[in-house]
Design a protein around this motif. Sequence first.
Motif, PDB file in Angstrom:
ATOM      1  N   UNK A 514       0.757  -1.134   0.200  1.00 39.68           N
ATOM      2  CA  UNK A 514       0.152   0.053   0.051  1.00 39.68           C
ATOM      3  C   UNK A 514       0.839   1.189  -0.252  1.00 39.68           C
ATOM      4  N   UNK A 515       2.263   1.350   0.669  1.00 37.72           N
ATOM      5  CA  UNK A 515       2.818   2.348   0.970  1.00 37.72           C
ATOM      6  C   UNK A 515       3.647   2.468  -0.509  1.00 37.72           C
ATOM      7  N   UNK A 516       3.932   1.542  -1.085  1.00 42.72           N
ATOM      8  CA  UNK A 516       4.814   1.702  -2.304  1.00 42.72           C
ATOM      9  C   UNK A 516       3.817   2.106  -3.428  1.00 42.72           C
ATOM     10  N   UNK A 517       2.882   1.534  -3.346  1.00 40.77           N
ATOM     11  CA  UNK A 517       1.625   2.081  -4.335  1.00 40.77           C
ATOM     12  C   UNK A 517       1.445   3.392  -4.381  1.00 40.77           C
ATOM     13  N   UNK A 518       1.223   3.996  -3.242  1.00 42.43           N
ATOM     14  CA  UNK A 518       0.956   5.448  -3.059  1.00 42.43           C
ATOM     15  C   UNK A 518       2.257   6.303  -3.441  1.00 42.43           C
ATOM     16  N   UNK A 519       3.466   5.553  -3.295  1.00 38.00           N
ATOM     17  CA  UNK A 519       4.382   6.454  -3.527  1.00 38.00           C
ATOM     18  C   UNK A 519       4.628   6.184  -5.033  1.00 38.00           C
ATOM     19  N   UNK A 520       4.392   5.152  -5.896  1.00 36.26           N
ATOM     20  CA  UNK A 520       4.540   4.837  -7.280  1.00 36.26           C
ATOM     21  C   UNK A 520       3.372   6.055  -7.871  1.00 36.26           C
ATOM     22  N   UNK A 521       2.227   6.142  -7.457  1.00 33.49           N
ATOM     23  CA  UNK A 521       1.043   6.870  -8.042  1.00 33.49           C
ATOM     24  C   UNK A 521       1.752   8.599  -7.884  1.00 33.49           C
ATOM     25  N   UNK A 522       2.120   8.927  -6.647  1.00 40.10           N
ATOM     26  CA  UNK A 522       2.829  10.136  -6.653  1.00 40.10           C
ATOM     27  C   UNK A 522       3.822  10.561  -7.672  1.00 40.10           C
ATOM     28  N   UNK A 523       4.773   9.660  -7.801  1.00 44.08           N
ATOM     29  CA  UNK A 523       5.910   9.976  -8.784  1.00 44.08           C
ATOM     30  C   UNK A 523       5.171   9.946 -10.308  1.00 44.08           C
ATOM     31  N   UNK A 524       4.212   9.247 -10.424  1.00 43.27           N
ATOM     32  CA  UNK A 524       3.793   9.327 -11.612  1.00 43.27           C
ATOM     33  C   UNK A 524       2.717  10.389 -12.195  1.00 43.27           C
ATOM     34  N   UNK A 525       2.430  11.020 -10.884  1.00 41.42           N
ATOM     35  CA  UNK A 525       1.618  12.442 -11.073  1.00 41.42           C
ATOM     36  C   UNK A 525       2.234  13.593 -10.150  1.00 41.42           C
ATOM     37  N   UNK A 526       3.330  14.208 -10.724  1.00 43.70           N
ATOM     38  CA  UNK A 526       4.162  14.999  -9.955  1.00 43.70           C
ATOM     39  C   UNK A 526       3.552  16.309  -9.638  1.00 43.70           C
TER      40      UNK A 526
END
Length: 544
Positions: A514-526
């Motif tokens: 869940x944490x890495x999913x949120x981090x990845x979504x944040x990186x792809x939507x800067x």
Amino acid sequence: MDWTQHLLVVPILLPLVTGAALLLVDETRHTLKATVSLASMLLLLGVAMKLMGMADGAPGGSGALSSSYAVANWPAPFAIVLVLDRLSALMLALAAVIALASLVFSLARWHRAGPHFHTLFQLLLMGLGGAFLTGDLFNLFVFFEVTLAASYGLLLHGSGVFRVRSGLHYISINLAASLLFLIGVSLIYGVTGTLNMADLAARLPAIPAEDRMLLQAGAAVLGIAFLVKAAMWPLGFWLPSAYMAAAAPIAAIFVVLTKVGVYALLRLSLLLFGSPAGELTGFGGTALLWGGIATLVFATSGVLASQAMGRLAGYSVLISSGTLLAAVGMGDATVVSGALFYLVSSTISTAAFFMLIELVERAREPGADLLAVTLEAYGEEGDGAKEHEDEEVGAAMPGALAVLGICFGCIALLLAGLPPLSGFIAKFAMLTGMLNLDGLGAPSEIPVRTWLLVALVILSGLAALVAMMRTGIRTFWAPLESIVPRVLVVEVAPILALLALCLAMTVGGGAMISYTDAAARSLHDPASYIQGVLGTGMTGSNVR
């Protein structure tokens, strides 16, 4: 203003102040230096955990930026901005965990093997903290250089011709990479007029067509500097020998240094060349994908050819780097999420492996690796020629070899990506994203290069399993001579703690994903990153 927001500067200031203070302490007062350094490290770990909690609890949804800190309260892009989000917090926590384990392990003997060990160690942590938190390319260069300068001294810490030769190779290669870093930063600044990462991301879509080639040249040169540190093929030949030559606790923390290059590429490729970048979208992604694939092929061959455990661990670092670089090159949020899980798991397991190697080799006949058929390919000194000090450490405990064997088996499972430990969950999460098994596509739509990457990820795990089984049989099952190793609790405890952390990641895999999913979504939507940073400073508060 909430005082906790000032914690963003602690990962930089705390090790800086501690390292400077330790310079004032006489070198013969080993216990005092170790106590101060360990206390600082425990405090740094606590701060890193707090920052990770702050990042994960950021308001505004999964893509929200936790906070940005403008030093001296100047507005961005003029300010020296420190930025906290899920990715930077994760890297800080990972570095703090590995650093604490390495420091505790070094207290057995390595911190006394040369001058200024604790000062160099603290300066290394300062550079890592700054590199993960900075929001500016020039300051990223500065913190890179601080990290490298400290690593030069730490790699040469101890004695031996092999260590000195490998250290000089390491220094010369990284100095060349630093020159490329500076050239790339200069070219980017010449085109855009800014080095603030968020400001760069905002300006790139408006870059005139006649300037784009120069900008791409600067980004490519900068990327090569990062790829040298990440050890992508053919830029990573230096790594196995250098890491094998380093003292065990130093090699363990150096595993994190390799991930700094991966972090920078992940951060900049998605922030600067993501979907909002217009015609520059995806720049360099294909090169990262194929470079990662080539690194996986090279590292897998190296793992199978390695006869010494130090070299095997070095090529395991390359397998991790190749997998991560290829995942970044794919540019998919689901794959990046699995890659972040894999980054944490592989870093912890490889760091534990480097520390375990020193203990295991005490139970082997000196020079046993020279009997291996392929050893001649690596020179007369041999793979095991680290030339450790003759000082005996610890007590000979009959049960020690059994404990070391269990740890070796757990590390083998982690490196191979087999259940039930976290390495399996990490690889499974990556492969799920690569094969698009969430129902968004059919297997027929998957490109050939993705199938190639999937095959290599699986084969690299198989190669690691074969190599570890071969080494384990030679070491624990059928040794040339039975020698009871001499170990201390302070040496075994960090290894057990890191393996316990991998077990905890397995049990808590859902929360980690869940944490890495949120981090990845944040990186792809800067967008939140850009808005949060550019709105920092000159508001009566230096935190947003």
